[in-house]
Design an enzyme around this catalytic site. Structure first.
Site, PDB file in Angstrom:
ATOM      1  N   PRO A 106       0.675  -1.291   0.023  1.00 50.54           N
ATOM      2  CA  PRO A 106      -0.107   0.086   0.022  1.00 50.54           C
ATOM      3  C   PRO A 106       0.965   1.184  -0.086  1.00 50.54           C
ATOM      4  O   PRO A 106       1.633   1.488   1.065  1.00 50.54           O
ATOM      5  CB  PRO A 106      -0.795  -0.131   1.374  1.00 50.54           C
ATOM      6  CG  PRO A 106      -0.788  -1.480   1.703  1.00 50.54           C
ATOM      7  CD  PRO A 106       0.253  -2.041   0.610  1.00 50.54           C
ATOM      8  N   GLU A 107       0.886   1.850  -1.128  1.00 47.21           N
ATOM      9  CA  GLU A 107       1.503   3.348  -1.068  1.00 47.21           C
ATOM     10  C   GLU A 107       0.336   4.325  -0.837  1.00 47.21           C
ATOM     11  O   GLU A 107      -0.778   4.052  -0.297  1.00 47.21           O
ATOM     12  CB  GLU A 107       1.896   3.546  -2.464  1.00 47.21           C
ATOM     13  CG  GLU A 107       2.939   2.506  -3.092  1.00 47.21           C
ATOM     14  CD  GLU A 107       3.589   2.654  -4.252  1.00 47.21           C
ATOM     15  OE1 GLU A 107       3.534   3.688  -4.886  1.00 47.21           O
ATOM     16  OE2 GLU A 107       3.837   1.682  -4.829  1.00 47.21           O
ATOM     17  N   HIS A 157      -5.085 -13.630   8.416  1.00 43.80           N
ATOM     18  CA  HIS A 157      -3.879 -13.622   9.105  1.00 43.80           C
ATOM     19  C   HIS A 157      -3.725 -12.343  10.093  1.00 43.80           C
ATOM     20  O   HIS A 157      -3.252 -11.390   9.896  1.00 43.80           O
ATOM     21  CB  HIS A 157      -2.854 -13.162   8.125  1.00 43.80           C
ATOM     22  CG  HIS A 157      -2.570 -14.387   7.217  1.00 43.80           C
ATOM     23  ND1 HIS A 157      -1.841 -15.633   7.542  1.00 43.80           N
ATOM     24  CD2 HIS A 157      -2.994 -14.462   5.823  1.00 43.80           C
ATOM     25  CE1 HIS A 157      -1.692 -16.459   6.216  1.00 43.80           C
ATOM     26  NE2 HIS A 157      -2.640 -15.697   5.445  1.00 43.80           N
TER      27      HIS A 157
END
Length: 292
Positions: free
Chosen positions: A2-3, A92
């Site tokens: 993620p930018e 997760h």
DNA sequence: AGTGTATCCTGCAGGC
DNA sequence: TGCCTGCAGGATACAC
């Protein structure tokens, strides 16, 4: 990660649900994403109300009502997923924040009635690779941390002149320079490559070698590609999901990143992949000549 | 100062 | 089918 555009999409999605919620309890399933002792982390967020949901660079920032902040760096595969208490499962999970809406004024007690599920929720920090980080900082620590990050590339006062000045005397390849969070905050490998392709600047050109016209083009390309990606709700290559679990829609609009061997959308020359700084770069050698 | 390398960790694709 | 290698939107520490 993620930018910037992905972090922005996540933040926008979470804001309506998280604002004003109080953390009643947190569960640490994988302590290695914390930057402090689990006990201390839990104690520092317990009973705190989330005032807002913000972004700084690639980071999600949750300012708490006591002026501390929860800072979340999503690493490569981090997600922030709201869940119902009845089913908080994600693939997760690393940290779960159990939330309750704060009673409005006129409501009586601090304690929510036992057995009630209305107004409750869970925010899960989920991270397959656990390269991400979740931490609580006090106001002074956050100020210091934020000051170490470069300017926001979409801020109204981040103009081409500023970019040119910051590129300064650096001999680093401009792609490497763009990835350095101290220089400009929020740009990662996808958008660095895309901006350079659009600006017709070779990724390995020394930062200081860009002409004023190239600086101008890079500035425009960077702002445009970030804005367009935000509009498309980010880029999903594999792992990225927003707060609703949705993939981003920008991948088809990538002109260079990941397109080795495919024709450049502008001139038809095959896109090349080269590696430096330990990361792949994608470019059109015709549109982005290395020598000028 | 800048660059290559290794590290954290898991999952997946591709080669054999 | 299975085993092995390499690779991945990041950040950082280290040696040269």
């Amino acid at each position: 990660m993620p930018e910037l555009p992905e972090a922005e999409t996540i933040v926008r999605g979470l804001r309506p649900t998280l604002r004003g919620a109080r953390i009643v309890r947190s569960e640490i399933l994988h302590a290695d994403v914390l930057r402090q002792e689990p006990e201390r982390f839990r104690a520092r967020v317990r009973s705190r109300t989330i005032r807002n949901v913000e972004r700084r660079g690639k980071n999600v920032v949750l300012p708490l009502e006591d002026t501390s902040v929860i800072l979340i760096n999503l690493g490569m595969t981090g997600r922030l997923l709201p869940r119902r208490p009845a089913d908080p499962s994600t693939s997760h999970p690393a940290v779960r924040f159990h939330l309750v809406e704060v009673p409005g004024p006129g409501s009586s007690g601090d304690e929510e009635p036992p057995g009630t599920t209305a107004g409750r929720g869970v925010l899960v920090y989920d991270d397959v690779r656990r390269f991400g980080a979740v931490e609580v900082l006090d106001a002074a620590e956050w100020r210091e941390r934020s000051a170490a990050l470069g300017p926001e590339p979409l801020a109204p006062d981040y103009d081409a002149e500023r970019l040119g000045r910051d590129l300064g005397t650096s001999r680093s390849p401009v792609r490497t320079w763009l990835l350095d969070q101290r220089k400009v905050a929020g740009v990662g490998n996808i958008y660095a490559n895309e901006a350079l392709h659009r600006a017709r600047v070779h990724p390995r050109r020394p930062a200081r070698s860009l002409s004023p016209a190239e600086v101008e083009a890079l500035h425009r390309a960077l702002q445009r590609v970030l804005q367009e990606a935000i509009r498309a709700r980010g880029t999903t290559l594999r792992d990225y999901r927003d707060a609703s679990g949705e993939a981003g829609g920008f991948a088809p609009d990538l002109l260079a990143y990941g397109r080795e061997g495919e024709p450049c959308g502008r001139c038809g020359t095959a896109i090349r992949r080269l590696v430096f700084g330990g990361r792949p770069a994608f470019l059109c050698s015709r549109c982005q000549p290395e020598e000028t």
